[in-house]
Design a protein around this motif. Sequence first.
Motif, mmCIF file in Angstrom:
data_model
loop_
_atom_site.group_PDB
_atom_site.id
_atom_site.type_symbol
_atom_site.label_atom_id
_atom_site.label_comp_id
_atom_site.label_asym_id
_atom_site.label_seq_id
_atom_site.Cartn_x
_atom_site.Cartn_y
_atom_site.Cartn_z
ATOM 1 N N UNK A 148 53.206 72.557 -2.492
ATOM 2 C CA UNK A 148 53.407 73.483 -1.371
ATOM 3 C C UNK A 148 53.461 74.924 -1.852
ATOM 4 N N UNK A 149 54.125 75.150 -2.979
ATOM 5 C CA UNK A 149 54.218 76.508 -3.533
ATOM 6 C C UNK A 149 52.845 76.974 -4.016
ATOM 7 N N UNK A 150 52.098 76.097 -4.672
ATOM 8 C CA UNK A 150 50.746 76.452 -5.132
ATOM 9 C C UNK A 150 49.875 76.842 -3.933
ATOM 10 N N UNK A 151 49.936 76.035 -2.884
ATOM 11 C CA UNK A 151 49.166 76.343 -1.682
ATOM 12 C C UNK A 151 49.588 77.655 -1.044
ATOM 13 N N UNK A 152 50.892 77.885 -0.992
ATOM 14 C CA UNK A 152 51.395 79.125 -0.385
ATOM 15 C C UNK A 152 50.954 80.352 -1.171
ATOM 16 N N UNK A 153 50.974 80.245 -2.500
ATOM 17 C CA UNK A 153 50.522 81.379 -3.318
ATOM 18 C C UNK A 153 49.035 81.643 -3.108
ATOM 19 N N UNK A 154 48.235 80.572 -3.035
ATOM 20 C CA UNK A 154 46.807 80.746 -2.748
ATOM 21 C C UNK A 154 46.604 81.400 -1.378
ATOM 22 N N UNK A 155 47.326 80.907 -0.392
ATOM 23 C CA UNK A 155 47.180 81.449 0.958
ATOM 24 C C UNK A 155 47.636 82.891 1.060
ATOM 25 N N UNK A 156 48.732 83.200 0.384
ATOM 26 C CA UNK A 156 49.222 84.577 0.396
ATOM 27 C C UNK A 156 48.217 85.513 -0.268
ATOM 28 N N UNK A 157 47.681 85.092 -1.405
ATOM 29 C CA UNK A 157 46.652 85.905 -2.072
ATOM 30 C C UNK A 157 45.434 86.066 -1.166
ATOM 31 N N UNK A 158 45.032 84.976 -0.505
ATOM 32 C CA UNK A 158 43.895 85.045 0.406
ATOM 33 C C UNK A 158 44.142 85.977 1.579
ATOM 34 N N UNK A 159 45.363 85.953 2.110
ATOM 35 C CA UNK A 159 45.682 86.828 3.238
ATOM 36 C C UNK A 159 45.670 88.297 2.817
ATOM 37 N N UNK A 162 51.884 76.299 4.569
ATOM 38 C CA UNK A 162 50.542 76.421 4.000
ATOM 39 C C UNK A 162 49.472 76.364 5.079
ATOM 40 N N UNK A 163 49.640 75.473 6.036
ATOM 41 C CA UNK A 163 48.650 75.378 7.117
ATOM 42 C C UNK A 163 48.551 76.687 7.899
ATOM 43 N N UNK A 164 49.681 77.310 8.165
ATOM 44 C CA UNK A 164 49.686 78.564 8.940
ATOM 45 C C UNK A 164 49.135 79.720 8.096
ATOM 46 N N UNK A 165 49.628 79.851 6.863
ATOM 47 C CA UNK A 165 49.194 80.963 6.006
ATOM 48 C C UNK A 165 47.710 80.825 5.670
ATOM 49 N N UNK A 166 47.261 79.602 5.403
ATOM 50 C CA UNK A 166 45.843 79.385 5.119
ATOM 51 C C UNK A 166 44.971 79.754 6.302
#
Length: 124
Positions: free
Chosen positions: A31-42, A102-106
């Motif tokens: 979940x943290x890995x996904x959140x970091x990817x999503x945050x970087x993407x945003x 992650x779903x929301x941030x992605x």
Amino acid sequence: MSLHHLTTTAAAHVLVQPVDAYTFTSGRLWSVVGALLGLAGAVIGGLALARSARRIGAGNGRRGAIVALGAGLACTVIGGLVVAAAEGGPGTGYGIVGGWVDLVVGLIAMILGGLALARSRRTA
């Protein structure tokens, strides 16, 4: 008692151990890995959107938009897998809350990347 019974009982005891709120489980890690990817993407998507509007930097933001789309997609897939694999609710250690985040941030990262890509095509 047989050895099989003792090992089965010990394994069952380990499996039902309560998870502390601060225990870093594999579900929480993903979940943290996904959140970091999503945050970087945003962030990259927001910068690409601003760049495509010619407010900052040089270029039209196309490369950043594509990176944001990819990072947002990866974040969404990771979040979906975490939510699908979770066998319990919040606080069980499966990372389900982070999976929903992650779903929301992605999704936000993909929307920003898509908007930047559409704007870069219009201005190019």
